[in-house]
Write an enzyme that holds these catalytic residues in place. Structure first.
Site, PDB file in Angstrom:
ATOM      1  N   GLU A  17       0.849  -1.196   0.000  1.00 12.55           N
ATOM      2  CA  GLU A  17       0.000   0.000   0.000  1.00 12.55           C
ATOM      3  C   GLU A  17       0.880   1.239   0.000  1.00 12.55           C
ATOM      4  OE1 GLU A  17      -2.718   0.470   3.238  1.00 12.55           O
ATOM      5  OE2 GLU A  17      -3.538  -1.554   3.083  1.00 12.55           O
TER       6      GLU A  17
ATOM      7  N   GLU B 260      -9.039   8.897   5.817  1.00 10.77           N
ATOM      8  CA  GLU B 260      -9.234   7.462   5.592  1.00 10.77           C
ATOM      9  C   GLU B 260     -10.290   7.183   4.522  1.00 10.77           C
ATOM     10  OE1 GLU B 260      -7.750   4.606   6.846  1.00 10.77           O
ATOM     11  OE2 GLU B 260      -6.230   6.032   7.514  1.00 10.77           O
TER      12      GLU B 260
ATOM     13  N   GLU C 242     -13.779   5.350   0.004  1.00  4.61           N
ATOM     14  CA  GLU C 242     -14.639   4.409   0.727  1.00  4.61           C
ATOM     15  C   GLU C 242     -15.327   5.135   1.884  1.00  4.61           C
ATOM     16  OE1 GLU C 242     -12.624   0.402   1.264  1.00  4.61           O
ATOM     17  OE2 GLU C 242     -10.960   1.579   0.461  1.00  4.61           O
TER      18      GLU C 242
ATOM     19  N   LYS D 191     -15.325   3.873   5.885  1.00  2.25           N
ATOM     20  CA  LYS D 191     -14.113   3.608   6.651  1.00  2.25           C
ATOM     21  C   LYS D 191     -14.100   4.470   7.912  1.00  2.25           C
ATOM     22  CE  LYS D 191     -10.250   2.288   5.165  1.00  2.25           C
ATOM     23  NZ  LYS D 191      -8.882   2.170   4.619  1.00  2.25           N
TER      24      LYS D 191
END
Length: 383
Positions: free
Chosen positions: A266, A329, A320, A323
């Site tokens: 990542e 995030e 997203e 999250k």
């Protein structure tokens, strides 16, 4: 003669279709496909988006059968995830084998599953019991793959956060935290034994966010800067990601291993954050990921490992919205859920409309191919 001319054109069409299928393997980076959201497009639509982007490698955090089915026959390599909550069960070889038989075997060989990550950032947490489960779970999963005849095509590893490092500066003095040595040492031996990579989630953004007054923004965004020189090796670093990778290599070497490859599972940059999250802007995110892509195209290594091209999975495909944690995030995505780019880094993809499905597309393609085959045979017979 006319029929042969038509036949030649048909062959050209088929060759062009074949060429586009091969071209999808051309890019050198992978992408993380997270799904902690309630507004994402269906996996069948995502499969079209990623193939039009020529992304050839995808990393999941689970083994979602809907995703794996949607990418059937796509030639996209998959890393699938075995969640932290499953580690205790995976210590049991029978349960590990059952998991593989349920989540991996049904999708092979039509979907190219090449790696299983057993847990995510376990050693960066505080759960000592979970840490003790990690290696036994990895070993059980590997043995199950061996027993099922899959160990040559599917590797086993786990992903770590950079918090496992006790020291990272200068890079050549990188070392793991002393209290984690009891876990990391045997894990490194496992990697060397089965020839699987050591995965790190590396985010220069975190270093900048925590110390925006001390860390030059240009240094973390791959922009022109004076960089830093490792006082031990005299190697020059013009970006933080290279320094982080080499710090991990140094930590591994300090434990007696030079036979384990480091890969980045990542890395990314958020396009939005809370007021106290310095640097989380679409401009910076575009610079980080855009410059990273250009760096990867050069197929170069780090200053300490110049002959080993950097291997990276970008985080992440979509924003997203579910999250937890700070706003950043939920804003690491290259794309909004509707397929619109969050910022421009030069990649144009196509997300089909909601009425488009993988099954209907596959049927359309099959119909076209059947017609072409029929026409070819007819023309040959007519001559």
């Amino acid at each position: 003669m006319a029929s042969y001319t038509v036949l030649f054109k048909i062959i050209l069409v088929l060759l062009s279709l074949s060429d586009s299928a091969v071209h999808v393997l051309s890019l050198s980076f992978g992408i993380n496909y997270g799904q902690i959201a309630n507004n994402l497009p269906s996996p069948s639509r995502v499969s079209v988006l990623l193939q039009t982007l020529n992304v050839s490698r995808v990393k999941l955090y689970d083994a979602d059968p809907n995703v794996l089915q949607a990418f059937s026959n796509s030639q996209v390599d998959f890393i699938i995830g075995l969640g932290n909550e499953n580690l205790q069960n995976m210590k049991d070889p029978l349960k590990a084998q059952a998991w593989i038989q349920q989540h991996v075997q049904p999708h092979l060989p039509q979907t190219k599953i090449t790696c299983i990550t057993v847990g995510n950032e376990i050693l960066g947490g505080n759960d000592i019991q979970l840490m003790s489960y990690l290696l036994p779970a990895m070993q059980s999963v590997y043995r199950a793959l061996v027993d099922l005849g899959l160990s040559k095509q599917v590797t086993v590893t786990t992903a770590h956060s950079l918090t496992i490092l006790g020291n990272s500066y200068p890079p050549s003095s990188g070392s793991f935290k002393q209290d984690l040595a009891q876990y990391i040492q045997p894990i490194l031996s496992f990697h060397a034994q089965v020839n699987s990579p050591f995965l790190i989630n590396a985010y220069p953004y975190f270093a900048y966010k925590d110390n925006p007054g001390e860390v030059p923004l240009e240094y973390v965004l791959f922009q022109p800067n004076s960089g830093m020189v490792d006082s031990v090796t005299n190697l020059h670093y013009d970006n933080m990601l290279d320094a982080q990778i080499d710090a991990v290599y140094a930590a591994i070497k300090a434990m007696g291993h030079t036979d384990v490859e480091v890969r980045i599972s990542e890395t990314g940059w958020p396009s939005k954050g809370d007021p106290n999250e310095a640097g989380a802007t679409p401009e910076n995110a575009g610079l980080y990921n855009g410059n990273l892509m250009r760096k990867l195209e050069e197929r170069k290594g780090t200053p300490a490992k110049p002959s080993v091209p950097i291997d990276i999975y970008v985080f992440a495909l979509f924003n997203e919205d579910l999250k937890p944690g700070p706003a950043s995030e939920r804003n690491y995505g290259l794309y909004y859920p509707d397929g619109t780019p969050v910022y421009d880094i030069g990649f144009k993809g196509y997300l089909p409309e909601l009425t488009f499905t993988a099954d209907s597309n596959k049927n359309n393609v099959l119909t076209i191919f059947n017609f072409l085959i029929f026409l070819t045979v007819y023309l040959l017979l007519s001559d």
